[in-house]
Design a protein around this motif. Sequence first.
Motif: not given
Length: 172
Positions: A67, A70-71, A102
Amino acid sequence: MTVDVVVLNGGSSAGKTSIGRCLQDLLPRPWLLMGVDRLIEVAPASLVSYGPSGEVVLGESWRELETAWSAGVAAMARAGAGVIIDDVFLDGAASQERTRSQLYGLHVLWVGVHCSPEAATARELARGDRPAGMAALQATVVHRDVDYDLVVDSSTASAEECARRIADRLDV
């Protein structure tokens, strides 16, 4: 519509990185190629392992790092960098949805990179850097219920041909 991000989804040894490199050469401005293999390289080794048939086993904290990665990739695109994401949607549509969340607000071209299990297995063997069986195992499961704007087949077309088809869909 100008595309900010190209997502290449396909199984191991499908040719995503080769297609991404060719795409970088075709596009008029520089694009970053960000791949899940690079994330695996920089993540703690304890978070990714492989089963006896080539299945990927993800550790408990993997999703948190994925996560964050991806951000960060999305932030680069929002800052103006063209980004090509080379990914393997192990969970099919659920993986796409995580990526889509995202990339919210960005213009994304979703590309399915198909490759026959036989061709992917031959590439896997020639590479020698992947667990045996991974390519065949992933060849179809990564596409399960995933929605694409474009599909290319790297078992019947070269990386350059696939990249040209993708470049033709971009307004860059």
